[in-house]
Design a protein around this motif. Structure first.
Motif, PDB file in Angstrom:
ATOM      1  N   GLY A 363       0.784  -1.228   0.000  1.00  0.00           N
ATOM      2  CA  GLY A 363       0.000   0.000   0.000  1.00  0.00           C
ATOM      3  C   GLY A 363       0.812   1.272   0.000  1.00  0.00           C
ATOM      4  N   SER A 436      -1.691  -3.108   2.967  1.00  0.00           N
ATOM      5  CA  SER A 436      -0.694  -2.494   3.818  1.00  0.00           C
ATOM      6  C   SER A 436      -0.471  -3.318   5.083  1.00  0.00           C
ATOM      7  N   ALA A 440       4.078  -0.779   7.418  1.00  0.00           N
ATOM      8  CA  ALA A 440       3.895   0.176   6.328  1.00  0.00           C
ATOM      9  C   ALA A 440       2.824   1.214   6.631  1.00  0.00           C
ATOM     10  N   SER A 441       2.071   1.005   7.686  1.00  0.00           N
ATOM     11  CA  SER A 441       0.955   1.916   7.958  1.00  0.00           C
ATOM     12  C   SER A 441       1.424   3.316   8.328  1.00  0.00           C
TER      13      SER A 441
END
Length: 601
Positions: A363, A436, A440-441
């Protein structure tokens, strides 16, 4: 040669190294100031190379040499050192310095959190590496190239082992050093054979086909090590232990490309060595397929790109084996731009996610739009998407290999093209467009120092393919692009690979059940285990045997001989009594013995 061109070439050659040595010697400058100063030095080096290329080098001209005698003996030089300026050297010089400049700029942001002394050390190593590459590129003969070649090996060892306190990084540096040094024995022996056959180290020395096959095969052993060809490719994935900008530097336009450049530079020797070129064609195509397969099953984003580099170098070697000088060197150039872009893009992603594992990503297209855009350009160029730089150079290679009809090397390269698109599609989907992950958030776009080089490299990754005619002039070879059957098939396989990647990996980076056995086999690391087994079961026992023979046979004979002399000396010493009458008696006896001998005779 115009003095201005020579001066600019000398600037590109010595500028970064001179500044690096200054910063290394002057203790107060071993800090963050070195990052800015050395980046400017690299940029000036690239500017000088660009001006040299533009000033009169856009057409095939006789090589322009500036050399001085070296190692004089009775007034006769053993060799010469200096500069060779022509289309090949100046174009390679520009590629190397431009990519290195982009990596330097990227490093300013990427290495920002390192300590001041560590940054000074990193940028000094980086600039010394660039100087070593420039010595190699501008070499007027094979001996000077050998000097640059070995300096590249030493500085790459320092860069790969930058995190030397980390055991895996230290081991990776040693592994890279010893594998490439083992291969470099071929280059050293090839130098000696060439000197014995033709009496010089010149690139264009007149040589018989039989001697050329011997010399070039020895040189190609060194190429196999430096350019990571099967089975000497094992050091390249481990070299990812170095900082990501180092990976971009070593695996794009510089260290690994040095082997391909050696073949291009020494083309007068390789052109008459048909047996060596046939071997190159076969090995290059095999390497391209094996490395592409390995790349498909990696989860470390840098190792995907590392195996991809092995694969693309296989394409270049195969092109040169097929006799296409332009195809091999043109792909070296385009690959330098889009692979450096991909490695630096991977660095931007790692900087955002703080992980190398693609399963920790996903994402990122929404969070890092500029990184995503530039990375996609590099990935699609690598996959050979029509219209991008990689498409034109790869098509030239496939057309050259397929010139004499369908062959096994051509089929291997076509299948490798399919696999390339497949593993790059998997990488794009998992990193940028997949679901995601937790890590990665919180990702965000990188800063200006990291983004600027990506934009700079994205331009040639898009456009270099349209300058094939200019590169043909630089190399003295005609270039005519035509999309033939082979090119259409390759483009179709690339699109098929991207489509299949969407089907298989749009939801997860995990492989389907059919591919799981291959994934487990690759994870097992058969090649590394083979080398480890050979080392522990063959090399070490053999070394122990030689050690025993040296200790007990060679040393034993020598020690026994010495002991015999000591004992006999001690026995004879007793004859020396120190009494004068004994010596007089011995003298009289000796005289009588001589008289009797004379009488009886």
């Amino acid at each position: 040669m115009p003095s201005s061109s020579f001066s600019l070439a000398l600037l590109a050659l010595l500028g970064p190294g001179a500044v690096a040595l200054l910063l290394a010697i002057v203790t107060p400058l071993r800090n963050r100031i070195s990052a800015i100063v050395l980046s400017l030095a690299a940029a000036l080096s690239a500017l000088g190379a660009a001006i040299v290329l533009v000033k009169g080098q856009l057409q095939p001209v006789p090589p322009q040499l500036v050399t001085i005698p070296w190692l004089l003996q009775d007034g006769i030089p053993f060799a010469e050192i200096g500069l060779r300026i022509d289309g090949i050297s100046t174009s390679m010089l520009l590629v190397v310095t431009f990519v290195a400049s982009c990596v330097q700029i990227f490093s300013v942001g990427y290495m920002h959190d390192e300590s001041k002394p560590a940054q000074g050390r990193y940028f000094t190593y980086h600039s010394l590496f660039l100087t070593a590459m420039n010595i190699l590129v501008l070499a007027p003969n094979l001996l000077q190239l050998f000097l640059g070649w070995e300096l590249v090996g030493v500085t790459s060892y320092l860069l790969i082992g930058y995190y030397f306190k980390k055991p895996s990084a230290a081991k990776a540096a040693v592994k890279a050093f010893w594998v490439t040094k083992f291969a470099d024995m071929g280059l050293l022996i090839g130098l000696l054979v060439l000197r014995s056959k033709v009496g010089s180290f010149d690139w264009d020395a007149a040589i018989t086909p039989a001697a050329a096959n011997v010399v070039t095969l020895l040189l190609f052993i060194a190429v196999m090590g430096k350019s990571a060809q099967f089975p000497l490719h094992i050091w390249l994935p481990d070299a990812m232990e170095g900082p990501t900008p180092v990976s971009a530097l070593l695996h794009a336009a510089t260290m690994v490309a040095a082997g391909v450049f050696l073949i291009v530079r020494g083309w007068p020797l390789f052109a008459v060595a048909e047996s060596t070129r046939a071997f190159m064609l076969g090995l290059g195509s095999v390497t391209a397929l094996i490395a592409a397969t390995m790349a498909l099953f990696q989860t470390d984003i840098k190792k995907v790109l590392a195996y991809s580099t092995c694969s693309q170098l296989g394409y270049m070697i195969a092109a040169l084996g097929a006799g296409s000088l332009l195809g091999g060197f043109f792909h070296l150039t385009t690959h330098a731009f889009f692979k450096a872009l991909l490695f630096l893009g991977a660095g931007s992603v790692i900087h955002a996610v703080h992980s190398n594992d693609i399963r920790d990503m996903g994402g990122l297209a929404r969070k890092t739009p500029l990184t995503t855009l530039t990375f996609v350009i590099g990935a699609l160029s690598l996959a050979g998407l029509p219209g991008l730089a990689g498409f034109f150079s790869k098509d030239l290679i496939l057309e050259a290999v397929g010139e004499h009809g369908v062959s096994l090397p051509l089929l291997l390269l076509l299948f490798s093209a399919f696999l390339t698109a497949l593993y790059m599609g998997r990488l794009l989907l998992r990193v940028f467009f997949g679901e995601s992950s937790d890590k990665a958030s919180h990702a965000h776009e990188s800063g200006g120092f990291l983004i600027l080089p990506l934009v700079m490299l994205a331009v040639p990754a898009l456009a270099t393919g349209y300058f094939g005619g200019m590169f043909g002039q630089l190399y003295g070879t005609a270039y005519h692009f035509h999309l033939g059957t082979t090119g259409v098939i390759a483009a179709g396989l690339g699109l098929l690979g991207l489509g299949l990647a969407f089907v298989l990996y749009r939801k997860s980076a995990e492989h389907p059940a059919l591919l799981q056995p291959i994934a487990r086999l690759i994870e097992f690391g058969p090649m590394d285990r083979l080398y480890e087994g050979g080392f522990h079961r063959i090399a070490l026992p053999f070394a122990a045997l030689i050690g025993w023979m040296d200790r007990y046979l060679v040393d034993g004979v020598m020690n026994l001989t010495g002991l015999a002399f000591v004992v006999s000396g001690q026995k004879i010493r007793r004859l020396q009594t120190g009494v004068a009458t004994d010596y007089v008696l011995a003298t009289v006896c000796g005289v009588l013995a001589l008289v009797l001998y004379g009488v009886l005779r």
